[in-house]
Design a protein around this motif. Structure first.
Motif, PDB file in Angstrom:
ATOM      1  N   PRO A 239      13.791   0.933  22.186  1.00  0.00           N
ATOM      2  CA  PRO A 239      13.759   0.464  23.578  1.00  0.00           C
ATOM      3  C   PRO A 239      14.862   1.112  24.407  1.00  0.00           C
ATOM      4  N   ALA A 240      14.818   0.847  25.715  1.00  0.00           N
ATOM      5  CA  ALA A 240      15.843   1.359  26.617  1.00  0.00           C
ATOM      6  C   ALA A 240      17.185   0.704  26.323  1.00  0.00           C
ATOM      7  N   GLN A 241      18.254   1.476  26.545  1.00  0.00           N
ATOM      8  CA  GLN A 241      19.597   1.009  26.283  1.00  0.00           C
ATOM      9  C   GLN A 241      20.469   1.261  27.503  1.00  0.00           C
ATOM     10  N   GLN A 242      21.676   0.774  27.433  1.00  0.00           N
ATOM     11  CA  GLN A 242      22.633   1.010  28.507  1.00  0.00           C
ATOM     12  C   GLN A 242      22.984   2.489  28.587  1.00  0.00           C
ATOM     13  N   GLN A 243      23.692   2.833  29.655  1.00  0.00           N
ATOM     14  CA  GLN A 243      24.050   4.219  29.953  1.00  0.00           C
ATOM     15  C   GLN A 243      22.803   5.051  30.223  1.00  0.00           C
ATOM     16  N   ASN A 244      21.804   4.416  30.849  1.00  0.00           N
ATOM     17  CA  ASN A 244      20.600   5.092  31.325  1.00  0.00           C
ATOM     18  C   ASN A 244      19.801   5.758  30.204  1.00  0.00           C
ATOM     19  N   LEU A 245      19.814   5.186  29.014  1.00  0.00           N
ATOM     20  CA  LEU A 245      18.981   5.706  27.941  1.00  0.00           C
ATOM     21  C   LEU A 245      17.563   5.147  28.073  1.00  0.00           C
ATOM     22  N   PRO A 246      16.541   5.998  28.159  1.00  0.00           N
ATOM     23  CA  PRO A 246      15.169   5.519  28.350  1.00  0.00           C
ATOM     24  C   PRO A 246      14.547   5.053  27.035  1.00  0.00           C
ATOM     25  N   ASN A 247      13.312   4.566  27.124  1.00  0.00           N
ATOM     26  CA  ASN A 247      12.546   4.295  25.908  1.00  0.00           C
ATOM     27  C   ASN A 247      12.307   5.609  25.172  1.00  0.00           C
ATOM     28  N   ARG A 248      12.510   5.591  23.873  1.00  0.00           N
ATOM     29  CA  ARG A 248      12.373   6.806  23.078  1.00  0.00           C
ATOM     30  C   ARG A 248      11.370   6.576  21.953  1.00  0.00           C
ATOM     31  N   TYR A 249      10.431   7.491  21.839  1.00  0.00           N
ATOM     32  CA  TYR A 249       9.464   7.399  20.756  1.00  0.00           C
ATOM     33  C   TYR A 249       9.331   8.763  20.091  1.00  0.00           C
ATOM     34  N   GLU A 250       9.082   8.716  18.801  1.00  0.00           N
ATOM     35  CA  GLU A 250       9.015   9.925  17.984  1.00  0.00           C
ATOM     36  C   GLU A 250       7.876  10.827  18.449  1.00  0.00           C
ATOM     37  N   HIS A 251       8.155  12.124  18.564  1.00  0.00           N
ATOM     38  CA  HIS A 251       7.129  13.028  19.055  1.00  0.00           C
ATOM     39  C   HIS A 251       6.081  13.348  17.993  1.00  0.00           C
ATOM     40  N   GLU A 252       6.390  13.119  16.723  1.00  0.00           N
ATOM     41  CA  GLU A 252       5.415  13.346  15.666  1.00  0.00           C
ATOM     42  C   GLU A 252       4.682  12.043  15.350  1.00  0.00           C
ATOM     43  N   TYR A 253       3.401  12.171  15.064  1.00  0.00           N
ATOM     44  CA  TYR A 253       2.587  11.003  14.733  1.00  0.00           C
ATOM     45  C   TYR A 253       1.525  11.417  13.732  1.00  0.00           C
ATOM     46  N   THR A 254       0.880  10.425  13.159  1.00  0.00           N
ATOM     47  CA  THR A 254      -0.196  10.674  12.200  1.00  0.00           C
ATOM     48  C   THR A 254      -1.522  10.215  12.800  1.00  0.00           C
ATOM     49  N   ARG A 255      -2.579  10.818  12.316  1.00  0.00           N
ATOM     50  CA  ARG A 255      -3.914  10.470  12.785  1.00  0.00           C
ATOM     51  C   ARG A 255      -4.403   9.200  12.092  1.00  0.00           C
ATOM     52  N   ALA A 256      -5.015   8.308  12.880  1.00  0.00           N
ATOM     53  CA  ALA A 256      -5.536   7.062  12.303  1.00  0.00           C
ATOM     54  C   ALA A 256      -6.860   6.685  12.944  1.00  0.00           C
ATOM     55  N   GLY A 257      -7.662   7.683  13.316  1.00  0.00           N
ATOM     56  CA  GLY A 257      -8.949   7.398  13.929  1.00  0.00           C
ATOM     57  C   GLY A 257      -8.840   7.137  15.419  1.00  0.00           C
ATOM     58  N   ALA A 258      -9.898   6.580  15.995  1.00  0.00           N
ATOM     59  CA  ALA A 258      -9.938   6.318  17.433  1.00  0.00           C
ATOM     60  C   ALA A 258     -10.917   5.186  17.705  1.00  0.00           C
ATOM     61  N   LEU A 259     -10.699   4.509  18.828  1.00  0.00           N
ATOM     62  CA  LEU A 259     -11.570   3.421  19.283  1.00  0.00           C
ATOM     63  C   LEU A 259     -12.118   3.737  20.663  1.00  0.00           C
ATOM     64  N   ASN A 260     -13.192   3.068  21.015  1.00  0.00           N
ATOM     65  CA  ASN A 260     -13.810   3.188  22.332  1.00  0.00           C
ATOM     66  C   ASN A 260     -13.852   1.806  22.971  1.00  0.00           C
ATOM     67  N   LEU A 261     -13.253   1.689  24.137  1.00  0.00           N
ATOM     68  CA  LEU A 261     -13.177   0.410  24.835  1.00  0.00           C
ATOM     69  C   LEU A 261     -14.292   0.313  25.861  1.00  0.00           C
ATOM     70  N   PHE A 262     -15.179  -0.653  25.705  1.00  0.00           N
ATOM     71  CA  PHE A 262     -16.200  -0.984  26.700  1.00  0.00           C
ATOM     72  C   PHE A 262     -15.645  -2.119  27.549  1.00  0.00           C
TER      73      PHE A 262
END
Length: 403
Positions: A239-262
Motif C-alpha cells: 500500500p501507499a506509505q508516507q513520504q509520497n510512496l505510491p501503491n506498489r505492485y510487482e511487475h511480474e505475474y503468472t497466468r491464471a486464466g480469464a473471466l468474462n463479466l456479463f
C-alpha cells in the motif's frame, strides 16, 4: 544609495556599469567603480530602450566597454511603482523600510510577457518542418507510425536541408504553427456506410434514456467486459506509505486464466446486475438472461434491453429465447455507436476503481471481488442522466446520419 540632487523625485534612476573581463570570472573591473561615481552615465528609465538580458545583445553606449550593463533603482522614501501591464522581470527584490519589497537590479530588462511564440528560424527551415509534420512518415520512406521532434530533426539533416538542428528548435517551430504530430485520435470516415434506419435507431435509444417510464417498465443496458485476468503477482502488493510512496505492485505475474463479466445497468436507478462466466457465447448470454428474468421484480412486465450489434446478442439461440420471453424487448445500438450503451460508462468506473491493479490469487478470487464491488456499488448506485444539452449534441448530427 547615493542621492543626486539634479534628478526628479519619485523617478527611477538608471546608470550604466561594466564588467570587464580581467582574467577572473565574476570579478568587477575598475569600470564598475567608475560607474558608481557622480560622473557615471545615468538617465530616466523611460528614456532607456527596452532590453532583455536573456534575449538579444546587451546595449553598448559609446565610450563604454562592450561588457556593460544597465542598472536601475528607486530613491529612498518613494513607494513601489505600479506597472499598468503585466511584465516579466529577471530582477531580484529586497526589503526597504516597513512597506515591503522594492525592485532592484536589471530593472531596465523588464519586458512585456510574450503572448505568442517568437519567430526564430529561417523561413525555409520552418516551411520544411511544417511540411514534414503534415505528412505521413511512410511518404518519406521512414518506418514510423507518427513523427516526433527528434525524428523530424533527423529527417531534416538526412535531407540535407540543415547541417544540424535540435529537437527543441523543432518543438518551438511546431508550437508556433500549432502542430502536434505525435498525437493521434480515432475518427470515423463520414461517408462510411451506415444502417438505413440509423437516425431512427438513435432517436429510439435516446427516447428510452430520457422519457418517463411507467411502473411496469425497466430499461437495462447490457454488455460484456471480456478477458478479465486475475494476474497473481510474485510478491504481495504494497500500500501507499508516507513520504509520497505510491501503491506498489510487482511487475511480474503468472497466468491464471480469464473471466468474462456479463453486466446489465439500470438506466433509472443505477443498479447493476452482473455474473461472471468462463466463456462468451450465446449459451452464457442466455444464462445471464435467465438470471435477469429471475432477479427483476415480477411486476415489471416490459424489460427494454439496449445491446450492441454482436453475434452473442442476436444469434439464433438468443433470438429464439427472446421469442419465448416476450417480457424482454431488445433495442440494438446503431453501427459504430456502442458509446450510446450506458453500461460502458459503468465499465469505465469498474476499470478505474477495481481492475487498475490486477492482483488476484485465482479466478474464484476475482469472481468474488467483482461480486463484492457490484454489491458495494448498488448500495450507493446512481444513474447517468442524459441532460438536454448532451441529447442536443447527439441529435445535431441527425441530418448527416439520415443522409
Amino acid at each position: 544609495m547615493k542621492r543626486y540632487p539634479n534628478l526628479l523625485d519619485d523617478q527611477p534612476v538608471c546608470w550604466y556599469s561594466s564588467r570587464e573581463s580581467n582574467g577572473v570570472d565574476g570579478r568587477r573591473s575598475r569600470w564598475h567603480a567608475a560607474a558608481s561615481q557622480a560622473y557615471a552615465l545615468f538617465c530616466l528609465l523611460r528614456s532607456i530602450k527596452r532590453w532583455n538580458a536573456g534575449n538579444g545583445r546587451r546595449p553598448s553606449p559609446p565610450a563604454w566597454c562592450a561588457g556593460g550593463r544597465l542598472f536601475c533603482s528607486w530613491r529612498l522614501g518613494t513607494r513601489t511603482p505600479t506597472w499598468p501591464r503585466r511584465l516579466a522581470s529577471n530582477a531580484r527584490s529586497y526589503g526597504n523600510g516597513r512597506d515591503g519589497f522594492w525592485p532592484n537590479g536589471w530593472m531596465a530588462s523588464r519586458t512585456l510577457l510574450a503572448v505568442a511564440p517568437r519567430a526564430f528560424s529561417p523561413p525555409a527551415v520552418a516551411i520544411h518542418v511544417v511540411r514534414l509534420a503534415c505528412e505521413r512518415p511512410d511518404l518519406c520512406d521512414r518506418s514510423l507510425s507518427q513523427w516526433d521532434c527528434a525524428e523530424l530533426a533527423r529527417q531534416l539533416i538526412a535531407d540535407g536541408l540543415v547541417t544540424d538542428i535540435s529537437a527543441a528548435t523543432i518543438r518551438r517551430i511546431l508550437a508556433a504553427h500549432q502542430l502536434k504530430p505525435w498525437r493521434h485520435h480515432l475518427w470515423l470516415y463520414p461517408k462510411h456506410p451506415r444502417d438505413a434506419d440509423c437516425y431512427a435507431t438513435v432517436s429510439d435509444v435516446i427516447d428510452l434514456y430520457t422519457r418517463p417510464l411507467s411502473d411496469d417498465e425497466l430499461v437495462l443496458s447490457l454488455d460484456e467486459k471480456t478477458s478479465l485476468q486475475p494476474r497473481p503477482r510474485l510478491a504481495p502488493t504494497r500500500p501507499a506509505q508516507q513520504q509520497n510512496l505510491p501503491n506498489r505492485y510487482e511487475h511480474e505475474y503468472t497466468r491464471a486464466g480469464a473471466l468474462n463479466l456479463f453486466a446489465a445497468f439500470d438506466t433509472r436507478s443505477g443498479q447493476v446486475y452482473g455474473q461472471c462466466y468462463e466463456r462468451k457465447r450465446q449459451q452464457e448470454c442466455i444464462a445471464f438472461l435467465e438470471y435477469l428474468d429471475q432477479e427483476v421484480a415480477a411486476h415489471i412486465r416490459t424489460i427494454h434491453l439496449v445491446c450492441d450489434n454482436v453475434s452473442t446478442h442476436h444469434g439464433k439461440d438468443v433470438t429464439s429465447w427472446f421469442a419465448k420471453h416476450p417480457r424482454f424487448v431488445v433495442h440494438f445500438t446503431p453501427v459504430h455507436c456502442s458509446w450510446m450503451n450506458q453500461v460502458e460508462q459503468w465499465f469505465s468506473i469498474l476499470q478505474r476503481k477495481r481492475l487498475r491493479i490486477a492482483d488476484f490469487a485465482s479466478k474464484d478470487h476475482l469472481r468474488a471481488k467483482l461480486a463484492q464491488f457490484i454489491a458495494e456499488w448498488n448500495q450507493q448506485a446512481h444513474p447517468f442522466n442524459w441532460s438536454t444539452k448532451s441529447v442536443a449534441k447527439v441529435m445535431a448530427e441527425a441530418p448527416a446520419l439520415a443522409a
